[in-house]
Design an enzyme around this catalytic site. Structure first.
Site, PDB file in Angstrom:
ATOM      1  N   HIS A 463       6.681  -2.590  -0.500  1.00 27.87           N
ATOM      2  CA  HIS A 463       7.699  -1.771   0.170  1.00 27.87           C
ATOM      3  C   HIS A 463       8.063  -0.555  -0.691  1.00 27.87           C
ATOM      4  O   HIS A 463       8.009   0.594  -0.238  1.00 27.87           O
ATOM      5  CB  HIS A 463       8.947  -2.628   0.432  1.00 27.87           C
ATOM      6  CG  HIS A 463      10.085  -1.886   1.063  1.00 27.87           C
ATOM      7  ND1 HIS A 463      10.384  -2.005   2.402  1.00 27.87           N
ATOM      8  CD2 HIS A 463      10.998  -1.024   0.554  1.00 27.87           C
ATOM      9  CE1 HIS A 463      11.439  -1.234   2.676  1.00 27.87           C
ATOM     10  NE2 HIS A 463      11.829  -0.633   1.564  1.00 27.87           N
ATOM     11  N   GLU A 464       8.444  -0.829  -1.936  1.00 26.07           N
ATOM     12  CA  GLU A 464       8.858   0.279  -2.812  1.00 26.07           C
ATOM     13  C   GLU A 464       7.694   1.222  -3.097  1.00 26.07           C
ATOM     14  O   GLU A 464       7.885   2.431  -3.235  1.00 26.07           O
ATOM     15  CB  GLU A 464       9.454  -0.256  -4.120  1.00 26.07           C
ATOM     16  CG  GLU A 464      10.748  -1.045  -3.941  1.00 26.07           C
ATOM     17  CD  GLU A 464      11.809  -0.331  -3.109  1.00 26.07           C
ATOM     18  OE1 GLU A 464      11.849   0.917  -3.114  1.00 26.07           O
ATOM     19  OE2 GLU A 464      12.604  -1.016  -2.440  1.00 26.07           O
ATOM     20  N   HIS A 467       7.424   3.787  -0.389  1.00 20.08           N
ATOM     21  CA  HIS A 467       8.291   4.942  -0.693  1.00 20.08           C
ATOM     22  C   HIS A 467       7.628   5.828  -1.745  1.00 20.08           C
ATOM     23  O   HIS A 467       7.672   7.055  -1.672  1.00 20.08           O
ATOM     24  CB  HIS A 467       9.636   4.464  -1.260  1.00 20.08           C
ATOM     25  CG  HIS A 467      10.583   3.911  -0.249  1.00 20.08           C
ATOM     26  ND1 HIS A 467      10.923   4.579   0.914  1.00 20.08           N
ATOM     27  CD2 HIS A 467      11.317   2.762  -0.243  1.00 20.08           C
ATOM     28  CE1 HIS A 467      11.811   3.852   1.591  1.00 20.08           C
ATOM     29  NE2 HIS A 467      12.058   2.750   0.914  1.00 20.08           N
ATOM     30  N   HIS A 470       5.072   8.109  -0.379  1.00 23.78           N
ATOM     31  CA  HIS A 470       5.738   9.202   0.346  1.00 23.78           C
ATOM     32  C   HIS A 470       6.088  10.325  -0.638  1.00 23.78           C
ATOM     33  O   HIS A 470       5.987  11.508  -0.322  1.00 23.78           O
ATOM     34  CB  HIS A 470       7.020   8.646   1.006  1.00 23.78           C
ATOM     35  CG  HIS A 470       7.491   9.421   2.194  1.00 23.78           C
ATOM     36  ND1 HIS A 470       8.602   9.070   2.909  1.00 23.78           N
ATOM     37  CD2 HIS A 470       7.019  10.549   2.786  1.00 23.78           C
ATOM     38  CE1 HIS A 470       8.780   9.936   3.893  1.00 23.78           C
ATOM     39  NE2 HIS A 470       7.834  10.843   3.844  1.00 23.78           N
TER      40      HIS A 470
END
Length: 671
Positions: A463-464, A467, A470
């Site tokens: 998940h992290e 990010h 991104h």
């Protein structure tokens, strides 16, 4: 010599002392003000270049210093840093207001904005112009002087209150420790968790075992410890952070933050804080958010109630528990999961050695986006546990620097997050590449075992890292539109979509090997992971919705009549409660996402982004989870574009259509 005031590429952690921060902030603010004066003092008529662009690239040194300082305050803080933060935050708030309330500057921005129809601007330039104009109009540029003064007072007060809120939670987390000397009290705990507890005790010169409120200590205890009284004690300690009526109490902070946000929104002409915030979100209005949450609640609640009844019956049959309490949930859920799927985190953990999972997320990124990661040892870090990597594309072009910080420490706040030390942007011929960081709190290695992750920790790492991608793959002209600088209810799409690869055989084969034997994770375990993915999904959805509803209850209506934090919260949770109420606990007083972080009026966005991510991953599944064409479309239209266009436009360019809520309900087994 102050290292923060010399130009630096990578953050010069080893040469920074705490005494450097305040003088560096003061000087950088002074320099940034001079840059603003140059813009307002320009005798040429306002243009996009001499006003909007000049403003965009002003204060860069201040931005770098801020990112270094506030990242340290989250990941490696101490009393001195916290004290500096309390002094600096109101000054930064005042500085921000000096810009947005600068009449001459606003008149120049407005002059450019008023002629935007006649200017030949790129899409990104149009977005920047809109964003800059709104930054002024939405922050009081059109207010009379007396209201501008009040706005400044509110912002300074909020800056301090939010910091105090976070410091209280960290102090509460660090203060509590349960020292156990009787091994029977650890009955049910896996060997790894017992060893970690013994090691923690030893590090504090204690015999026996130590359990704390840090996740890697707290969660295994709640999940496996058969001592119900101890589980109760820990649940109440965890759930009462900031709610004990002592000097770390956050109740007054919560009320003040909610009321000041409401007053601020009213000053600016908005009905509530949520109306103000959501104007700049995909969801647009509080009414739409409520309708969205209600729609999913309607689908999830019957499933959640069925699942809870199943759990109650199971606990009664197993241990004669008449009334299931909050401290029973994780324990009996784990037992039930083991019974239904013959699956247990302890069976899975040997296949998820931290280093292997890191390698796995790198391989997934390579297959999808053509990235390569090279660990380097010559980059300055703020703690010896931080790893650093240089990221390249397949042509060996430098893409990003990546910092990874994975284990809990006394100076680190709980949870997991992505942040950046340097933004990506283009200026002249140069494409300045970003410095991105992931910070987590995973199980530490012990004397006999490496760091072995629970499956939940594996999905958190992915998940992290989503990010992180991104941020790393950002490819925009302007720093304020780069990377994760997107609408808040779009920012969770890259992170949540990447979690899906953790459940896929093709991806798990890349990294899930036994840390001792090297054996690949057995496919029947992979099948069980997939089957159990929707286990108690109704209950999990209800929990997530309850947090979104609590957030909206604080920010979507007038909070001035609220005097009792707990009573207000209890009312907000009506309709989503499964467990009996516990008078000693309160969610709001430790709800850092909305009272300290940036999620106020935005907690719903986790569910909103789940709709996007379920719909996006359905596209990957349809074409193949490592399909280059789909991955490139995602990279080019979502990951690299930052906030340069409306997120729905970007999403539709990737997917060909708007996302469907059915994709989420189907994946969650709620249809």
């Amino acid at each position: 010599m102050n290292p923060l005031l010399s130009p630096f590429d990578t953050a010069p952690f080893s040469t920074i002392e705490n005494k450097h921060f305040k003088p560096a902030f003061l000087q950088a603010m002074k320099d940034a003000r001079a840059e603003i004066d140059t813009i307002t003092g320009n005798s040429e008529s306002p243009s996009f270049e001499n006003t909007i662009e000049a403003l965009e690239f002003s204060g860069q040194q201040l931005d770098r210093i801020s990112s270094v300082f506030f990242n340290l305050n989250s990941a490696e803080t101490n009393e001195e840093i916290q004290k500096i933060a309390q002094e600096i935050s109101p000054l930064l708030s005042e500085f921000g207001n000096d810009i947005t309330l600068n009449k001459d500057l606003f008149l120049r921005v407005k002059a450019v904005y008023d002629q935007k129809e006649t200017l030949t601007l790129s899409t990104e330039q149009q977005t920047l112009l809109d964003k800059r104009y709104k930054a002024f109009s939405r922050n009081g540029a059109n207010l009379p002087e007396d209201k501008k003064t009040r706005l400044r007072e509110i912002d300074a007060a909020l800056a301090k209150l939010k910091l105090q809120f976070g410091e209280n939670i960290l102090a509460e987390t660090n203060t509590y420790q349960k020292h156990l000397t009787n091994e029977a009290d650890l009955d049910g705990l896996p060997d790894g968790a017992k060893e970690a507890a013994a090691q923690l005790a030893k590090s504090k010169d204690l015999d026996g075992w130590l359990i704390t409120l840090d996740y890697p200590s707290y969660i295994p205890f709640m999940k496996y410890a058969s001592n119900r009284e101890l589980r109760k004690e820990l649940t109440l300690a965890f759930g009462s952070k900031g709610f004990k009526g002592n000097d770390l109490d956050n109740q007054e902070n919560v009320l003040q933050i909610a009321n000041l946000r409401h007053e601020r929104a009213n000053l600016l002409g908005y009905k509530t804080h949520a109306h103000f915030v959501l104007e700049e979100r995909m969801a647009e209005t509080p009414e739409k958010v409520q309708a969205f949450l209600s729609e999913i609640l309607e689908k999830a609640k019957p499933a959640a109630e069925r699942e809870f009844k199943q759990l109650e019956d199971f606990a009664k049959e197993l241990d004669g528990i008449d009334q299931l309490q909050k401290w029973d949930g994780s324990y009996y859920s784990e037992k039930l999961k083991q019974k239904l799927f013959n699956l247990d985190d302890e069976i899975l953990k040997p296949y998820f050695k931290l280093e292997n999972v890191i390698s796995g997320v790198f391989k997934v990124s390579e297959k999808l986006f053509g990235l390569q990661f090279e660990e380097v040892f010559d980059i300055d870090t703020y703690h010896e546990e931080v790893k650093t990597y240089k990221v390249y594309d397949l042509e060996k072009n430098f893409i990003s620097l990546f910092y990874a910080d994975f284990h809990p420490r006394a100076g680190k706040r709980g949870g997991a997050w992505m942040t950046s030390f340097k933004s990506q942007y283009k200026r002249g011929e140069e494409n300045v590449r970003p410095h991105i960081s992931n910070v987590c709190n995973f199980t530490k290695p012990t004397e006999s075992k490496p760091s072995l992750l629970t499956f939940n920790e594996v999905t958190t790492l992915f998940h992290e890292f989503g990010h992180g991608l991104h941020g790393m793959l950002a490819n925009t002209t302007y720093p304020s539109l780069s990377g994760t600088s997107v609408y808040w209810d779009f920012v969770e799409l890259p992170s949540q979509v990447l979690e899906n690869w953790c459940y896929e055989k093709e991806a798990l084969e890349l990294f899930a090997t036994h840390y001792e034997t090297g054996e690949l994770i057995p496919m029947d375990l992979v099948q069980k992971i997939k089957e159990s993915a929707t286990f108690q999904e109704g209950m999990a959805t209800l929990r997530q919705l309850s947090f979104g509803l609590l957030d909206m209850s604080w920010h979507g209506s007038d909070p001035t009549k609220i005097t009792n934090v707990k009573a207000h919260e209890t009312k907000a949770f009506t309709g989503t409660n499964l467990y009996p109420e516990t008078k000693e606990t309160c969610m709001s007083t430790a709800f850092a996402h909305i009272f300290q972080g940036g999620y106020s009026s935005g907690y719903y966005s986790y569910k909103w982004a789940e709709v996007l991510d379920a719909d996006a991953f359905a596209y990957f599944k349809e074409k193949g989870i490592f399909n280059k064409e789909v991955a490139t479309k995602f990279k080019d239209n979502v990951l690299s574009q930052g906030g340069t266009e409306n997120p729905m436009v970007l999403y539709k360019r990737f997917r060909g259509a708007e996302p469907k809520v059915e994709a989420l309900l189907e994946r969650a087994g709620l249809l």
